[in-house]
Design a protein around this motif. Structure first.
Motif, PDB file in Angstrom:
ATOM      1  N   UNK A 167      -4.835   1.122   4.531  1.00  0.00           N
ATOM      2  CA  UNK A 167      -5.752   2.049   3.420  1.00  0.00           C
ATOM      3  C   UNK A 167      -5.672   1.185   2.259  1.00  0.00           C
ATOM      4  N   UNK A 168      -6.932   1.011   1.687  1.00  0.00           N
ATOM      5  CA  UNK A 168      -6.889   0.352   0.453  1.00  0.00           C
ATOM      6  C   UNK A 168      -7.859   1.173  -0.694  1.00  0.00           C
ATOM      7  N   UNK A 169      -7.443   1.346  -1.776  1.00  0.00           N
ATOM      8  CA  UNK A 169      -8.115   1.878  -3.010  1.00  0.00           C
ATOM      9  C   UNK A 169      -8.375   1.059  -4.000  1.00  0.00           C
ATOM     10  N   UNK A 170      -9.530   0.251  -4.071  1.00  0.00           N
ATOM     11  CA  UNK A 170      -9.845  -0.813  -4.935  1.00  0.00           C
ATOM     12  C   UNK A 170      -8.671  -2.120  -4.787  1.00  0.00           C
ATOM     13  N   UNK A 212      -0.659   9.775   1.775  1.00  0.00           N
ATOM     14  CA  UNK A 212      -2.155   9.012   2.325  1.00  0.00           C
ATOM     15  C   UNK A 212      -2.060   9.038   3.960  1.00  0.00           C
ATOM     16  N   UNK A 213      -0.709   8.674   4.251  1.00  0.00           N
ATOM     17  CA  UNK A 213      -0.738   8.463   5.791  1.00  0.00           C
ATOM     18  C   UNK A 213      -0.978   9.863   6.549  1.00  0.00           C
ATOM     19  N   UNK A 214      -0.352  11.012   6.065  1.00  0.00           N
ATOM     20  CA  UNK A 214      -0.861  12.254   6.430  1.00  0.00           C
ATOM     21  C   UNK A 214      -2.196  12.724   6.357  1.00  0.00           C
ATOM     22  N   UNK A 215      -2.804  12.319   5.377  1.00  0.00           N
ATOM     23  CA  UNK A 215      -4.295  12.757   4.884  1.00  0.00           C
ATOM     24  C   UNK A 215      -5.242  11.814   5.919  1.00  0.00           C
ATOM     25  N   UNK A 216      -4.720  10.742   6.373  1.00  0.00           N
ATOM     26  CA  UNK A 216      -5.436   9.702   7.391  1.00  0.00           C
ATOM     27  C   UNK A 216      -5.286  10.463   8.481  1.00  0.00           C
TER      28      UNK A 216
END
Ligand code: ADP
Length: 369
Positions: free
Chosen positions: A13-16, A46-50
């Motif tokens: 996961x990348x944010x900018x 982030x992992x859970x949200x993915x």
């Protein structure tokens, strides 16, 4: 039990510019209770949200019971019914009573009759001691009660897996106990769970497996005993022991020992380390690095890591250096060696041929009475 439920492959996961998750690989079997711990910002939420598709993966795949849920063809509303999620903030519908909150999704999404959903909701409310709140509105409940309702609301959908994102961290400390008790009960019932938590005690008590996240992925994993009693890797140890760490690197014969001594003094002062221990640390730098090692190393590379554990009030020192194998206990400089042996009540040497700094010394600084 032991049936593969969730599989994560090369998830990124990348944010900018920020890449919280570089390459996560994980298999979760049914019945496992997994706690995810680690410093802030390491991608735990982030992992859970993915997994719940609240965030899209930059790369990689997630499978739930063999079905790829990261695929664009996947019917996400179907998948979400199989995944329960509990957030920090309780997210109940404010305009619905407690029982209606619990009934809503089973009626709308699972096709239960209102009566069936009502009976089930009453049963769940009784199981967490909240029968008296059946017809209350969320704002009439305490935070702890609201979170208990949020948990059973998720359970009412009979999810395959329950994801909990810091379920107790928005609560007043007096209310964490009641929510933790419910989490323990759900865990003991055989539910499959993944929980991000800052509560090490909760993680130890409920989990079958702990994931320690750092450096863009799962840095170390194991049973609660593995992770809390004998963590193997450096960052896990530092996190678990809440260790205070000082690093000093020496890469020249002319290294600035006065500057390093000032760093040691500042480090010790900042962390309330007793003055006697600070002096011992400075003496070690002088005797071990300047007197014993530097004369042997024309192109020195010495890394010194001091870890102070406030719990044990102890300093451990790890020293790694280049050059041919050399156990400091065989040094000809008997005086310096004697001083080191007075300072250290544990002194071990290990040679690691494959490493660039192949000599490693572990020392424990003696406590001064
Ligand atoms: P943790 O749960 O381990 O504290 P998070 O998963 O919340 O970490 O966040 C990991 C990193 O990703 C952080 O640096 C955070 O700032 C960044 N991040 C999280 N969500 C977003 C977003 N929606 N947009 C941009 N950056 C984000």
């Amino acid at each position: 039990m032991n049936e593969k439920l969730l599989e994560i492959q090369h998830l990124k996961k990348q944010y900018g510019q920020t890449v919280p998750l570089k390459d996560v690989n994980l298999t979760v079997n049914s019945g496992e209770v997994i706690s995810i711990i680690g410093p802030s910002g390491t991608g735990k939420s982030t992992l859970l949200r993915m997994i719940n598709h609240l965030e899209e993966a930059t790369a990689g795949k997630i499978y739930l019971r063999g079905e790829e849920i990261t695929s664009p063809d996947c019917e996400m509303s179907q998948v979400r019914q199989k995944i329960g999620m509990i957030f920090q903030s309780f997210n109940l519908f404010p305009h619905l009573t407690v029982v209606e909150n619990i009934m809503a999704a089973p009626v709308a999404l699972k096709g239960l009759s209102r009566q069936e959903a009502y009976d089930k909701a009453k049963e769940l409310l009784a199981s967490v001691g909240l029968s008296a709140k059946t017809f209350s509105y969320p704002d009439e409940l305490s935070g702890g009660q609201q979170q208990r309702v949020a948990i059973i609301r998720a359970l009412a959908m009979e999810p395959e897996i329950l994801l909990l994102d810091e379920p107790t961290s928005a609560l007043d400390p007096t209310m964490t106990g009641e929510v933790e008790a419910v989490i323990r009960k759900v865990a003991a019932s055989g539910a499959t769970m993944m929980m991000v938590t800052h509560s090490m005690e909760l993680a130890q008590r409920v989990s079958t497996r702990i994931l320690y996240m750092d450096e863009g992925g799962i840095y170390e994993e194991g049973t609660p005993k593995d992770i809390f009693s004998r963590p193997q890797k450096e960052r896990t140890r530092q996190f678990i022991g809440q260790l205070k760490v000082l690093k000093i690197s020496i890469d020249s014969q002319n290294f600035d020992i006065y500057g390093s001594n000032a760093d040691i003094a500042a480090f010790c002062q900042k962390n309330d380390i007793p003055v006697g221990q600070a002096r011992y640390l400075m003496l070690l730098l002088e005797e071990l690095c300047s007197q014993i090692l530097l004369p042997r190393l024309p192109d020195p590379l010495i890394n010194l890591t001091a870890e102070y554990s406030p719990l044990e009030e102890r300093i451990m020192v790890w020293l790694e250096y280049n050059g041919s194998p050399f156990d400091i206990r065989e040094s000809d400089n008997k005086l310096s060696l004697k001083i080191v042996q007075v300072i250290a009540d544990i002194l071990e040497y290990e040679q690691r041929e494959a490493e660039p700094l192949g000599n490693r010394v572990l020392l424990r600084v003696r406590k001064r009475s």
